[in-house]
Design an enzyme around this catalytic site. Structure first.
Site, PDB file in Angstrom:
ATOM      1  N   ARG A 194      33.719  11.696  42.007  1.00 42.53           N
ATOM      2  CA  ARG A 194      32.268  12.131  41.212  1.00 42.53           C
ATOM      3  C   ARG A 194      31.234  10.708  41.031  1.00 42.53           C
ATOM      4  O   ARG A 194      30.632  11.287  40.555  1.00 42.53           O
ATOM      5  CB  ARG A 194      33.576  12.517  39.668  1.00 42.53           C
ATOM      6  N   LYS A 252      11.459   2.299  31.717  1.00 45.24           N
ATOM      7  CA  LYS A 252      11.769   4.011  31.559  1.00 45.24           C
ATOM      8  C   LYS A 252      13.072   4.763  32.648  1.00 45.24           C
ATOM      9  O   LYS A 252      12.688   5.769  32.898  1.00 45.24           O
ATOM     10  CB  LYS A 252      10.988   5.512  31.137  1.00 45.24           C
ATOM     11  N   LYS A 270       0.643  -4.549  24.296  1.00 47.80           N
ATOM     12  CA  LYS A 270       0.706  -2.307  24.319  1.00 47.80           C
ATOM     13  C   LYS A 270      -0.682  -2.340  23.168  1.00 47.80           C
ATOM     14  O   LYS A 270      -0.278  -3.009  21.943  1.00 47.80           O
ATOM     15  CB  LYS A 270       2.062  -1.958  24.189  1.00 47.80           C
ATOM     16  N   GLU A 296      -2.628  -3.851  27.869  1.00 42.94           N
ATOM     17  CA  GLU A 296      -3.503  -2.429  27.503  1.00 42.94           C
ATOM     18  C   GLU A 296      -4.110  -1.677  26.532  1.00 42.94           C
ATOM     19  O   GLU A 296      -4.172  -2.466  25.726  1.00 42.94           O
ATOM     20  CB  GLU A 296      -1.948  -1.220  27.537  1.00 42.94           C
ATOM     21  N   ASP A 312      -5.120   3.481  29.809  1.00 42.46           N
ATOM     22  CA  ASP A 312      -3.681   3.869  29.300  1.00 42.46           C
ATOM     23  C   ASP A 312      -4.258   5.522  28.919  1.00 42.46           C
ATOM     24  O   ASP A 312      -4.890   5.425  28.442  1.00 42.46           O
ATOM     25  CB  ASP A 312      -2.633   3.974  28.380  1.00 42.46           C
TER      26      ASP A 312
END
Length: 305
Positions: A117, A152, A184, A219, A240
């Site tokens: 597994r 992410k 950002k 950004e 963005d």
């Protein structure tokens, strides 16, 4: 927007990227996984399977895809029992058809069943990422755009998931917050206090504190932010959530003064048009955060006592 059908994976380009994994962090991941999955051993196999029983099993592809995690699959099997024999039949980064035998495992039945597994979980997820990446890469073929991942990723599995992106022909963005500056929207909001007139001055002051080798990316989410950011001499400007026409205008406005990255609203239905705008990089969070495990199975061929 409806995403197109899965493309021919074998046609996806394969740039010469590093397809090796450092052994120490892989072993650490596997040790944590087995501590979670079998903290006191596999009591089912210990109850039902004689200690001297042996098994041969094949890792089968039930759907087409691009392989990633072959060596991780092998290492998982051999961490449970170093005497387990694992023959890798397809290499990481290679496309395969449904029905392909990807690896063959031989060893004590208890060891193979205990490792099954954890080994499958990792190779299924990594191959799903590689397969999805290859689809994006193929749709950007013929343009200058490089498909990259983002941060992410699944906590604790970043090194494996980013390796899988490379197996699919993509490239890696910064590995962590410690590797490069990426200012950002929230950073800019705090820095400027809502006064855009301060943006260039503040970015210049920040850049002056960096070493000359540290990459500086900013950004923007509006066209009128591009010139003030470029005036600070940044290395990369991220556009963005720009529309395709806005991306074209943004690339023209930057005019080679910085690398241009597109981010946001990227999927299999939009990536081709985004790539055609002339951007240098397209970052795609979906490569790692929304994939479903690829359907691979471990099928026992022979069990003998």
């Amino acid at each position: 927007m409806t995403e197109p059908a899965v493309i021919a994976l074998a046609a996806a380009p394969r740039p010469a990227l590093d397809l090796t994994l450092p052994p120490a962090p892989v072993r650490e991941i596997l040790e944590r996984a087995f501590d979670e999955d079998a903290p006191g051993g596999d009591i089912t196999s210990q109850l039902l399977i004689p200690a001297d029983a042996r098994a041969t099993a094949v890792l089968n592809a039930r759907v087409p895809g691009v392989l990633s995690g072959a060596t991780v699959f092998r290492d998982a099997m051999q961490l449970v029992d170093p005497n387990t024999q694992v023959e890798l039949l397809v290499a990481d980064g290679k496309a395969f058809d449904a029905g392909t035998h990807l690896a063959r495992v031989s060893g004590t039945a208890r060891s193979v069943l205990m490792a099954e597994r954890v080994a499958l979980n990792l190779v299924q997820r990594m191959s799903a990422i590689a397969t999805k990446t290859a689809e994006y890469v193929a749709l950007a073929e013929g343009t200058r755009a490089r498909i990259t991942d983002t941060r992410k990723t699944t906590p604790g599995l970043r090194i494996l998931e980013r390796f899988a992106v490379r197996c699919g022909g993509g490239a890696n963005h910064r590995y962590s917050l410690s590797d490069a500056v990426l200012a950002k929207d929230n950073h800019l909001a705090v820095m400027t206090g809502g006064d855009p007139a301060k943006l260039t001055e503040l970015l210049l002051a920040a850049k002056a504190q960096l070493g000359h080798t540290t990459h500086f990316e900013v950004e923007v989410d509006r066209m009128d932010q591009i010139e003030p950011v470029l005036a600070a001499g940044v290395d990369t400007i991220m556009l963005d959530n720009f529309t395709v026409p806005e991306l074209k205008d943004g690339v023209a406005l930057v005019a080679g003064r910085a690398r241009v990255e597109a981010s946001g609203n990227v999927n299999l239905g939009t990536v081709g048009a985004i790539a055609a705008t002339g951007v240098d990089v397209i970052s795609v969070g979906a490569l790692t955060h929304t994939v479903a495990a690829l359907d691979l199975g471990l099928d026992v061929e022979l069990t003998a006592r």
